[in-house]
Design an enzyme around this catalytic site. Structure first.
Site, short mmCIF file in Angstrom:
data_model
loop_
_atom_site.label_atom_id
_atom_site.label_comp_id
_atom_site.label_asym_id
_atom_site.label_seq_id
_atom_site.Cartn_x
_atom_site.Cartn_y
_atom_site.Cartn_z
CB CYS A 148 9.80 -13.42 3.86
SG CYS A 148 10.96 -12.16 3.32
CB CYS A 200 -0.88 0.13 1.25
SG CYS A 200 -2.32 -0.95 1.24
N GLY A 251 0.29 -0.40 -4.80
CA GLY A 251 -1.07 -0.91 -4.73
C GLY A 251 -1.86 -0.48 -5.94
CG ASN A 275 2.51 0.58 3.74
OD1 ASN A 275 3.68 0.93 3.63
ND2 ASN A 275 2.10 -0.59 3.32
N GLY A 276 0.83 -1.48 5.91
CA GLY A 276 1.35 -2.49 6.83
C GLY A 276 0.24 -3.41 7.25
CE1 TYR A 313 8.43 -8.03 -7.56
CE2 TYR A 313 7.10 -7.57 -5.63
CZ TYR A 313 7.19 -7.84 -6.98
OH TYR A 313 6.06 -7.91 -7.74
CB CYS A 341 5.27 -11.19 4.64
SG CYS A 341 5.35 -9.54 5.37
CB CYS A 385 10.10 -4.71 5.13
SG CYS A 385 9.78 -5.80 3.75
CB CYS A 430 11.67 -7.34 9.14
SG CYS A 430 10.57 -8.79 9.20
#
Ligand code: AMP
Length: 485
Positions: A437, A2, A28, A102-103, A242, A383, A236, A434
């Protein structure tokens, strides 16, 4: 996933916000929305689709005011319908209040259940509404209510709140998702990524710190640190691998440069590379392949051409239709690929289904050998903080051995980047990044999702009997060709 943006103290708050949303479109594509304050009321406009679809010509004239907040939505929590499109606007005990989030929260479902049993009625299925319900249970003023609400939630949030007279920007205590601030003259701009500031001609000032809340009111700005310190942060790393736009800058580092460094690190980690050319999977693998090519000395070639006019892949059941969907998007350049030993570079593998089809395309175009090289480690865990990854069962690296993945893809070899290489290339450490993943180590409790067997085990736990797993995988490959679709 987002994108969020806000403009405060500008006569052009609404058009600037709308323009900035175009730079956050990659975050998004399901819905977009803008809320504006004229000093006494909030007015909101939301629509499904891309920014220019959500706001038809002339529609933004209905919004006026010197404060505005915008959102581009990618549904990772809640359904994809218009009800959940943000900003969400509520009338409650503290007056009109809007939120753009967002999150992903990791205890929202649990809190929601508790509130519902006490009579709360939710309007959306979005986890962001939980925050609003919690603010309404506090006597105020609004910033105290927001702090009290956010102290009860776990997980990832970069949020913008708007009242008729105040803008509140806040980043969760671990700083999972980005949020930056800048200025255009006297106007203040907040956005998920610096690329939105660039587009608006705003001067970048700084990132909000993890756990920081900034309040803009009456032309003045206040910064608070209202949450207990965690002693670490958790930005993240997948934003860098990506998700974020390559021209955005986080922590003084351009994403594009980090992606090249990921590719270079991968080339260094691959001991022997007996190949003729490096081919990126466009567009996501291009910077990584550039870095790989430079570090390895192998020439970079455009062996796949992407068709940019195809919207989202229309996936139909059946192998032939799905192959057609990939061929619509990517075309092999036969003269580049024929008889070549190729290092095929992508940023990541999720289910493995796209990569498998791409390798099929290259083989049919005459490639002699295909060495798949991935510029990040295997994705072994879902995630829960806002990146759209499927469940553990669908993540190919969570359930299969490296050799079984290689066979599924149909590659001659398969190499992933190490966790150390990932952190080295992106300038992160285990204390500020983080990597859940890739490691199944989650920096917060994940209350809503703690079902047995959901997290970790095979990836992070003791090595399973490799032969037995290989045999099982081989049988599954044969029986259930496309189980991951
Ligand atoms: P697959 O081979 O099906 O695992 O697809 C891999 C491709 O998906 C890579 O090109 C990635 O760039 C891309 N990718 C990675 N993460 C995501 C995501 N969260 N949503 C959509 N695509 C992704």
């Amino acid at each position: 996933m987002c994108g969020i943006i806000a403009v405060a103290d500008s006569r052009n708050a609404v058009p600037l916000t709308a323009t900035g949303l175009f730079a956050l479109q990659h975050r998004g594509q399901e819905a977009a929305g803008i809320v504006a304050s004229d000093g006494s009321r909030l007015r909101v406009l939301t629509g499904l689709g891309l920014v220019d679809e959500a706001f038809p010509e002339g529609s933004l004239k209905a919004l006026t005011g010197s404060y505005a907040v915008g959102h581009t939505r990618y549904a990772t929590s809640g359904d994809g319908d218009l009800r959940n499109a943000q900003p969400l606007v509520f009338e409650h005990v503290h007056g009109p209040l809007a939120i753009a989030h967002n999150g992903n929260l990791t205890n929202a479902r649990t809190i929601r259940k508790k509130l519902e049993t006490r009579g709360a009625i939710f309007r959306t299925s979005s986890d962001s509404e939980v925050i609003i319900h919690l603010t309404a249970r506090h006597p105020g003023p609004i910033e105290d209510a927001v702090i009290a609400a956010l102290r009860q939630v776990e997980g990832a949030y970069s949020c913008l709140f708007l009242t008729p007279t105040k803008l509140i920007a806040v980043r969760d205590p671990l700083g999972f998702r980005p949020l930056v601030m800048g200025r255009i003259g006297k106007a203040r701009v907040f956005a998920s990524e610096t690329t939105a500031l660039e587009l608006l001609g705003a001067r970048f000032e700084r990132e909000l710190e993890p756990g920081e809340m900034v309040i803009v009111e009456g032309g003045r700005l206040r910064s608070l640190k209202p949450f207990p310190a965690h002693g670490r942060s958790a930005f993240c790393v997948f934003e860098k691998v990506y998700f974020a736009r390559p021209d955005s800058v986080f922590g003084g580092r351009t994403v594009q440069t980090d992606r090249q460094a990921l590719g270079a690190e991968l080339a260094r980690e691959m001991s022997e590379i007996a190949a003729d050319i490096v081919v990126p999977v466009p567009d996501s693998g291009v910077p990584h392949a550039m870095g790989f090519s430079r570090a390895s000395g192998l020439p970079l070639e455009v062996g796949l051409v992407r068709n940019h006019y195809i919207g989202r892949t229309f996936i139909q059941p059946g192998q032939a239709a799905r192959d057609m969907a990939v061929r619509l998007k990517l075309a092999p350049v036969a003269s580049v690929l024929k008889k070549k030993r190729i290092v095929l570079i992508d940023d990541s593998i999720v289910r493995g289904t796209t990569s498998r089809r791409i390798i099929g395309l290259l083989r049919r175009a005459g490639a002699r050998e295909i060495h798949m090289a991935i510029a990040s480690p295997p994705i072994v865990a879902p995630c829960f903080y806002g990146i759209d990854t499927p469940s553990r069962a669908e993540l190919i690296a969570a359930t299969r051995s490296r050799e079984a993945i290689r066979r599924f893809l149909g590659a001659d070899s398969l190499t992933y980047l190490s966790i150390d290489g990932l952190l080295r290339a992106t300038g992160g450490t285990a204390k500020d990044t983080c990597t859940a993943c890739f490691t199944a180590r989650y920096p917060t409790p994940i209350v809503d999702f703690e079902e047995p067997g959901l997290i970790g085990s095979e990836a992070g736990g003791p090595a399973a009997d490799q032969k037995a797993r290989d045999a099982r995988d081989q049988a599954r490959d044969a029986d259930e060709e496309d189980i991951y679709i």
